[in-house]
Scaffold this active site. Structure first.
Site, PDB file in Angstrom:
ATOM      1  N   HIS A  56      39.643  34.045  51.757  1.00 19.73           N
ATOM      2  CA  HIS A  56      38.332  34.397  51.198  1.00 19.73           C
ATOM      3  C   HIS A  56      37.361  33.237  51.301  1.00 19.73           C
ATOM      4  O   HIS A  56      36.225  33.400  51.746  1.00 19.73           O
ATOM      5  CB  HIS A  56      38.471  34.823  49.737  1.00 19.73           C
ATOM      6  CG  HIS A  56      37.173  35.252  49.126  1.00 19.73           C
ATOM      7  ND1 HIS A  56      36.247  34.348  48.623  1.00 19.73           N
ATOM      8  CD2 HIS A  56      36.622  36.471  48.960  1.00 19.73           C
ATOM      9  CE1 HIS A  56      35.190  35.006  48.161  1.00 19.73           C
ATOM     10  NE2 HIS A  56      35.392  36.289  48.356  1.00 19.73           N
ATOM     11  N   LEU A 114      45.298  40.257  48.165  1.00 22.10           N
ATOM     12  CA  LEU A 114      46.472  40.804  47.504  1.00 22.10           C
ATOM     13  C   LEU A 114      46.365  42.289  47.203  1.00 22.10           C
ATOM     14  O   LEU A 114      47.196  42.844  46.475  1.00 22.10           O
ATOM     15  CB  LEU A 114      46.736  40.013  46.224  1.00 22.10           C
ATOM     16  CG  LEU A 114      46.853  38.493  46.481  1.00 22.10           C
ATOM     17  CD1 LEU A 114      46.969  37.734  45.181  1.00 22.10           C
ATOM     18  CD2 LEU A 114      48.019  38.192  47.396  1.00 22.10           C
ATOM     19  N   GLY A 117      40.638  46.244  49.152  1.00 23.36           N
ATOM     20  CA  GLY A 117      39.323  46.190  48.543  1.00 23.36           C
ATOM     21  C   GLY A 117      38.267  46.124  49.632  1.00 23.36           C
ATOM     22  O   GLY A 117      38.543  46.328  50.818  1.00 23.36           O
ATOM     23  N   HIS A 119      36.670  43.663  51.034  1.00 26.05           N
ATOM     24  CA  HIS A 119      36.878  42.687  52.104  1.00 26.05           C
ATOM     25  C   HIS A 119      37.864  43.215  53.146  1.00 26.05           C
ATOM     26  O   HIS A 119      37.649  43.047  54.365  1.00 26.05           O
ATOM     27  CB  HIS A 119      37.401  41.371  51.534  1.00 26.05           C
ATOM     28  CG  HIS A 119      36.407  40.619  50.721  1.00 26.05           C
ATOM     29  ND1 HIS A 119      35.094  40.418  51.121  1.00 26.05           N
ATOM     30  CD2 HIS A 119      36.521  39.999  49.508  1.00 26.05           C
ATOM     31  CE1 HIS A 119      34.450  39.721  50.204  1.00 26.05           C
ATOM     32  NE2 HIS A 119      35.290  39.452  49.219  1.00 26.05           N
TER      33      HIS A 119
END
Length: 287
Positions: A56, A114, A117, A119
Site C-alpha cells: 500500500h 489482507l 477491497g 485497492h
C-alpha cells in the site's frame, strides 16, 4: 458400428479412437521437440513470470523497511525468481514505475493486502492494465491458514500463553485489528480470518477496524468486557507498521502483537498466491 475381428471374440478398436491416439502421441512428441533446438540440444525452459509485491505504502519509514525485508525473504525461498516491489501510493517505487521497468515481460502481481477491497478490485487492476507488462493479479493474502499461522506466531511473541492455559480459555479473547474498508467482501474476509484464528486459539476472536468499518477496536473491547472477557489481546492484522497499526496497539488492555511483517509464513503465502495465479482457471476456484 464396431467392426468384428473374425479371429477374436474381442471387438476391433474404433477407427476414430485409433486416430485420436495417434494425434495425442503426435501432439506430445511435438511438445517435446519444441524443447529441443535444431542442433539437438535441449532448449532452456522459459523464464517464469516476475513476481511483483504490491504494497500500500506508508509515511512510516518502518513500513518500507518491512516490505523490503519480506521481498528479500521471498527471494530466499525461491532463488532465481525475479521479485520486485511496487507501491500503490506514498512510497517509491510506485507500482506503475515498477511495471514500466519490466517492459512487455510477463508478471504476476501479489497484493500485500489482507482482503478484497477497492485497492484489490480497482486500483491494482487499473494500474496493471495501463502498463506495457503482461500481468495477472493474484488474490490478496487473506483469508488463508498461513496468514493465521503468522497471526498466531506474533501473538505468542507478544506473550500469549501456549495452548492449554485454562484461565485464558475462560476469560481471554482477541480483537483482530484490521484497517477496514467499505467493501463488504473485505469485511467478510476479515471475519473469516477471525474465525480461523478463534479455532486455533480456542477463545473468541472479534474483528474490529481502524477506519471505514465497524466495530472500532475500543467498541470491540467494551463488548468483550461486558461478556466477562477481561484478558484481551490485540492481534495486529496489518502487513507492516504504520499509523493504524500503532493506534490499534495503543488501545490494548493487555498485550498487542506486532504486524505480520517478514515472517517466514508470510513469504510462503506470497509464493502460494503467485503459484495459484499461474494455475489454469479451473484450478483457481479452489485457491
Amino acid at each position: 458400428m464396431t467392426a468384428s475381428n473374425p479371429f477374436s471374440d474381442e471387438p476391433a478398436l474404433h477407427l476414430d479412437s485409433t486416430a485420436h491416439l495417434m494425434n495425442s502421441i503426435g501432439d506430445r512428441l511435438a511438445d517435446r521437440l519444441r524443447l529441443v533446438s535444431p542442433s539437438g540440444r535441449r532448449r532452456p525452459a522459459p523464464a517464469p513470470p516476475a513476481l511483483v509485491l504490491v504494497a500500500h505504502g506508508s509515511r512510516d519509514p518502518r513500513a518500507l523497511r518491512t516490505v523490503r525485508a519480506l521481498r528479500d525473504r521471498v527471494r530466499e525461498q525461491r532463488p532465481g525468481l525475479p521479485v520486485h516491489l511496487g507501491h500503490i501510493e506514498l512510497n517509491e517505487p510506485l507500482l506503475p514505475d515498477t511495471l514500466a521497468a519490466l517492459g512487455a515481460a510477463p508478471a504476476i502481481l501479489v497484493p500485500l493486502l489482507l482482503g478484497r477491497g477497492h485497492h484489490v478490485k480497482r486500483d491494482i487492476p487499473e494500474m496493471a492494465a495501463a502498463s506495457p507488462a503482461r500481468t495477472r493479479v493474484a488474490a490478496p493474502l487473506g483469508p488463508h491458514p498461513l496468514l493465521v499461522d503468522t497471526l498466531h506466531a506474533r501473538l505468542l511473541e507478544a506473550g500469549w500463553p501456549p495452548a492449554g492455559d485454562a484461565a485464558v480459555r475462560r476469560t481471554g479473547a482477541v480483537v483482530l485489528a484490521a484497517a477496514g474498508s467499505r467493501d463488504p467482501d473485505s469485511a467478510a474476509d476479515t471475519r473469516r480470518t477471525a474465525r480461523l484464528l478463534a479455532e486455533r486459539l480456542g477463545v473468541p476472536v472479534v474483528p474490529a477496524y481502524a477506519s471505514a468499518a465497524s466495530p472500532t477496536v475500543p467498541t470491540a473491547l467494551r463488548a468483550l468486557a461486558a461478556r466477562g472477557r477481561d484478558r484481551v489481546a490485540i492481534a495486529s492484522c496489518f502487513t507492516a507498521p504504520g499509523r493504524f497499526a500503532t493506534q490499534c496497539a495503543q488501545a490494548a488492555p493487555w498485550i498487542a502483537s506486532a504486524p505480520l511483517g517478514a515472517h517466514e509464513a508470510m513469504a510462503r503465502l506470497v509464493l502460494h498466491r503467485y503459484d495459484r495465479a499461474q494455475a489454469p482457471a479451473a484450478d483457481l476456484a479452489s485457491a
